[in-house]
Design an enzyme around this catalytic site. Structure first.
Site, PDB file in Angstrom:
ATOM      1  N   CYS A 121       8.060  -3.931 -12.148  1.00 29.80           N
ATOM      2  CA  CYS A 121       7.873  -2.704 -12.923  1.00 29.80           C
ATOM      3  C   CYS A 121       8.790  -1.605 -12.394  1.00 29.80           C
ATOM      4  O   CYS A 121       9.127  -1.570 -11.207  1.00 29.80           O
ATOM      5  CB  CYS A 121       6.420  -2.253 -12.856  1.00 29.80           C
ATOM      6  N   CYS A 202       8.090  -3.228 -17.716  1.00 32.47           N
ATOM      7  CA  CYS A 202       6.823  -2.531 -17.510  1.00 32.47           C
ATOM      8  C   CYS A 202       7.065  -1.269 -16.691  1.00 32.47           C
ATOM      9  O   CYS A 202       8.094  -1.137 -16.016  1.00 32.47           O
ATOM     10  CB  CYS A 202       5.795  -3.432 -16.834  1.00 32.47           C
TER      11      CYS A 202
END
Length: 308
Positions: A121, A202
């Site tokens: 992420c 993400c």
């Protein structure tokens, strides 16, 4: 009378032998002609299809395997077990002996599965029309990953491949450009890889665009505009940060308030993304100035060291 009958028989035998000889000659000529025609057809069938793009990269197998083993040597702990030989065979099976305008997503699905891996992420960096700059930045900072910095993208970046129905099944002379047919190997592969990269994103994601392009920094027809932006997941991505970069000494055709950026923001807002935009993101601009230190655009810090 016996001599006349013998003479007649000899004439008949001669005529028969002559007929047989003519028949054999005709058969031989027919065989030669058929062989020539068949050979001509075979030679014609061996001629590869001709396209407008560059052909398959020479030593493709060695390049793919070398990049695969090299990437794994550095990052095996992050990727787990990957079989380079299976990856190569999967690529070869996807295109060899096939018409290069008939590539399908099913052809490349096994390859995508073999080479996929999680993307951390806050690490995903998308780009459009900033190829050299964005990869100069990721190589120097190592804070972000573009598609070309992932395992899959790294192996196949900058190389080309396509099949051909004739032997040896690979066309080294030419391959279709993306504009020649939609189902060409390069288009199908990179659209699938881009979709997979976007789906894996993400946290906070970045996109680097070129504000010096007269036609606009954002193009809905680009891979970013037509594939990646549509496959970002609003449930996984918390924010999209736009870095709008201008060439050093180049035109500043568009800013964060420009027409195409507004269009991009509208698309993202409709999909419930939080958006920020920054003109000439400082860390990237400083990297540009490393190569243009004396240009007036790079006199960014001259006043910061002066006494008030």
């Amino acid at each position: 009378m016996p001599s006349q009958r013998g003479s007649a028989r000899r004439r008949q035998r001669g005529v028969l032998l002559a007929g047989i000889a003519i028949l054999l000659l005709a058969l031989v000529l027919a065989a030669v002609l058929a062989s020539a025609l068949t050979r001509g057809k075979k030679e014609e069938s061996l001629e590869p299809l001709r396209w407008q793009g560059r052909g398959t990269t020479r030593n493709l197998r060695e390049i793919v395997l070398g990049r695969c083993y090299g990437y794994l040597a550095e990052r095996r702990a992050e990727l787990g077990d990957k079989d380079c030989l299976k990856i190569w065979e999967s690529l070869k099976d996807a295109f060899i002996h096939k018409n290069p305008c008939n590539a399908t997503t099913e052809d490349y699905q096994p390859l995508m599965k073999l080479a996929s891996h999680p993307i951390p992420c806050n690490k995903s960096l998308f780009w459009s029309k900033t190829n050299d700059l964005v990869h100069l930045y990721t190589k120097s900072s190592r804070r972000f990953l573009t598609l070309e910095d992932t395992f899959l993208g790294y192996m196949f970046d900058g190389i080309s491949w396509c099949g051909d129905p004739s032997a040896p099944g690979i066309n080294y002379e030419s391959c279709p450009k993306w504009s020649e047919c939609e189902g060409n190997p390069g288009s199908v592969f990179w659209k699938m890889a881009s979709k997979m990269f976007a789906e894996a994103a993400c946290g906070v994601v970045q996109v680097m665009l070129n504000g010096s392009i007269e036609t606009g920094a954002f193009r809905s027809s680009s891979i970013f505009g037509s594939v990646e932006i549509l496959n970002l997941n609003p449930d996984k991505v918390s924010e999209v940060q736009i870095w709008l970069m201008h060439d050093i000494g180049g035109p500043q055709s568009e800013s964060c308030s420009g027409y195409s950026i507004k269009k991009l923001k509208n698309i993202l807002e409709e999909r419930n993304f939080k958006i920020t935009c920054e003109d000439n993101y400082r860390p990237v601009q400083l990297l540009q100035c490393v190569h243009n230190p004396d240009h007036p655009d790079c006199s960014l810090c001259t006043n910061s060291t002066e006494a008030p």
